[in-house]
Write a protein that holds these residues in place. Sequence first.
Motif, PDB file in Angstrom:
ATOM      1  N   VAL A   1       0.869  -1.174   0.000  1.00 25.20           N
ATOM      2  CA  VAL A   1       0.000   0.000   0.000  1.00 25.20           C
ATOM      3  C   VAL A   1       0.907   1.225   0.000  1.00 25.20           C
ATOM      4  CG1 VAL A   1      -1.807   1.269   1.198  1.00 25.20           C
ATOM      5  CG2 VAL A   1      -1.793  -1.236   1.267  1.00 25.20           C
ATOM      6  N   LEU A   2       1.030   1.883  -1.135  1.00 23.01           N
ATOM      7  CA  LEU A   2       1.929   3.033  -1.255  1.00 23.01           C
ATOM      8  C   LEU A   2       1.212   4.316  -0.865  1.00 23.01           C
ATOM      9  CD1 LEU A   2       3.666   2.184  -4.655  1.00 23.01           C
ATOM     10  CD2 LEU A   2       4.570   1.856  -2.362  1.00 23.01           C
TER      11      LEU A   2
ATOM     12  N   PRO B   1       9.327   8.872   7.518  1.00 23.81           N
ATOM     13  CA  PRO B   1      10.323   7.879   7.956  1.00 23.81           C
ATOM     14  C   PRO B   1      10.618   7.964   9.440  1.00 23.81           C
ATOM     15  CG  PRO B   1      11.021   8.958   5.925  1.00 23.81           C
ATOM     16  CD  PRO B   1       9.817   9.703   6.421  1.00 23.81           C
ATOM     17  N   ASP B   2      10.449   9.148  10.006  1.00 23.69           N
ATOM     18  CA  ASP B   2      10.730   9.339  11.433  1.00 23.69           C
ATOM     19  C   ASP B   2       9.879   8.406  12.287  1.00 23.69           C
ATOM     20  OD1 ASP B   2      12.318  11.032  13.291  1.00 23.69           O
ATOM     21  OD2 ASP B   2      10.325  11.512  14.074  1.00 23.69           O
ATOM     22  N   ASP B   3       8.606   8.224  11.907  1.00 23.93           N
ATOM     23  CA  ASP B   3       7.726   7.336  12.680  1.00 23.93           C
ATOM     24  C   ASP B   3       8.200   5.885  12.589  1.00 23.93           C
ATOM     25  OD1 ASP B   3       6.187   9.564  13.238  1.00 23.93           O
ATOM     26  OD2 ASP B   3       4.791   9.215  11.582  1.00 23.93           O
ATOM     27  N   VAL B   4       8.604   5.466  11.398  1.00 26.98           N
ATOM     28  CA  VAL B   4       9.080   4.093  11.205  1.00 26.98           C
ATOM     29  C   VAL B   4      10.374   3.865  11.979  1.00 26.98           C
ATOM     30  CG1 VAL B   4       9.856   2.416   9.480  1.00 26.98           C
ATOM     31  CG2 VAL B   4       7.982   3.985   8.925  1.00 26.98           C
TER      32      VAL B   4
ATOM     33  N   THR C   1       6.079   5.302   0.047  1.00 26.24           N
ATOM     34  CA  THR C   1       6.485   3.936   0.329  1.00 26.24           C
ATOM     35  C   THR C   1       5.345   3.190   1.008  1.00 26.24           C
ATOM     36  OG1 THR C   1       8.217   2.582   1.363  1.00 26.24           O
ATOM     37  CG2 THR C   1       7.441   4.487   2.592  1.00 26.24           C
ATOM     38  N   ASP C   2       5.608   1.950   1.388  1.00 25.33           N
ATOM     39  CA  ASP C   2       4.679   1.159   2.188  1.00 25.33           C
ATOM     40  C   ASP C   2       5.215   1.133   3.610  1.00 25.33           C
ATOM     41  OD1 ASP C   2       3.932  -1.560   3.540  1.00 25.33           O
ATOM     42  OD2 ASP C   2       2.446  -1.317   1.947  1.00 25.33           O
ATOM     43  N   GLU C   3       4.454   1.669   4.545  1.00 28.51           N
ATOM     44  CA  GLU C   3       4.947   1.851   5.912  1.00 28.51           C
ATOM     45  C   GLU C   3       5.307   0.530   6.576  1.00 28.51           C
ATOM     46  OE1 GLU C   3       3.686   4.214  10.036  1.00 28.51           O
ATOM     47  OE2 GLU C   3       2.260   4.007   8.374  1.00 28.51           O
TER      48      GLU C   3
ATOM     49  N   LEU D   1      12.611  -3.864  -1.264  1.00 25.06           N
ATOM     50  CA  LEU D   1      12.917  -2.531  -1.784  1.00 25.06           C
ATOM     51  C   LEU D   1      12.797  -2.487  -3.301  1.00 25.06           C
ATOM     52  CD1 LEU D   1      15.937  -1.588   0.510  1.00 25.06           C
ATOM     53  CD2 LEU D   1      13.586  -0.765   0.664  1.00 25.06           C
ATOM     54  N   LYS D   2      13.162  -3.562  -3.966  1.00 23.93           N
ATOM     55  CA  LYS D   2      13.028  -3.605  -5.422  1.00 23.93           C
ATOM     56  C   LYS D   2      11.560  -3.553  -5.824  1.00 23.93           C
ATOM     57  CE  LYS D   2      14.511  -6.230  -9.485  1.00 23.93           C
ATOM     58  NZ  LYS D   2      15.241  -7.434  -9.966  1.00 23.93           N
TER      59      LYS D   2
END
Length: 327
Positions: A183-184, A189-192, A222-224, A301-302
Motif C-alpha cells: 500500500v503506497l 520515515p521518522d515514525d518508522v 512507500t509502504d509503511e 525494496l526492489k
Amino acid sequence: MENGKRFWGYLRNHIKWYLLIMLNGLLMAVMMLLNGIVYEEVCYGFLLCVVVLIVVAAADYYVYDKTCRKLSVLRHSVTLSLQGLPETTDPAEQIYQELLQILSRNRMWLENEARERERDRTEYYTMWVHQIKTPIAALKLLLEEMEEGELREEMSRELFRIRQYAEMALQYMRLESETTDFVLRRVRPDDVIREAVRKYAGQFIHKKLGLHYEPVETTVLTDEKWLGFVVEQLLSNAVKYTQKGSVSIYMETGRLVIADTGIGIRQEDLPRVCEKGYTGYNGHADKRSTGIGLYLCSRILKKLGHTLTITSEEGVGTRVAVGFPAE
C-alpha cells in the motif's frame, strides 16, 4: 535475416528432390536425343519442365513460409495454449502436434500440482508462525513475573530473537506469495525509525552501544509496514555485528542511511551479500547468521521501487542507504 534463414532452411530440406527431378529430366532429354528427336524440341520440352518445376517450388515455398510465420506468431502464446497450430495433412507433422499436446497437458498438470504444493506449504508456514506467537507471548508474561537478574535478561534477549525470526519467516512467506499487500502512500520515515529503535532499545543497552539519530523531517512514498520491516532488519544487522561504538541513522539527499562501527564486510563479499542464503566470511563466523535478512530487504525494496546501497570496510563499519524515488 529471419526470412533468409527460413529460405535456406527450406532449400536444404528440399534440394535433393529438386535435383532428382532435374536429373530425371536430363536423362529423358538424353534418351530423346539418342532416339533421333530434334534437338530444339528436346530443349523446349526440358525448359518447359524447368519452368513448371520453378512454379511448383515457389507455390510450395509460399505455403511453407506462411506456416512458419504462423508458428512464429504462436511462439508468444504457446506457453498458455497450443490452440491455433496450423492444420496439416503430413502424418509426421500430425504426430509432432499430438506429442506437443501431450507435453502441454503434462506441463499444465505439473504446474497445477506444484502450485497446489506451494499453496499448502505457504498456508502451513503462515499458520505455524501465527501459532508460535502464542507460546512466545506466554513466555514473555512468565519472564515478566521472574525476578530481575542476569538470567532473566538473557532469556529475554533469546525470546526477542525467536520473535524476530518468526516475524522474518512470516514476511518471507508473504513476499513469496502470488499477491503482496503493498500500500503506497506518503509516510514519515521518522515514525518508522522511532518504532524500530524502540524495539531494539534493549539490544543497544545490553551491548552498550551509542545511537546517533537525527530526526527526519520529511515524507517519502512507500509502504509503511514493509519499510518498517526493512529498517528493523538493517538495524538488527547493525546491532548484531557491532561490538563497540555506535549506530547512526540519518537522511542524506533523499536516502535513509544506517551506519555502524561494526566488524564490516569483506570487499569480495559485498557484491553477494543480498543473495539468498549467502552469509560471507563474517557470517560464517557468526553461527546465527542466516543470509536471509538482506535478501528479503533487497527483494522488498526492489518491489517498492527503492534502491539499496551497501558500502563497508572490514574492521571499520558498514553503511547501508535506502534510496526513495522522487515520486
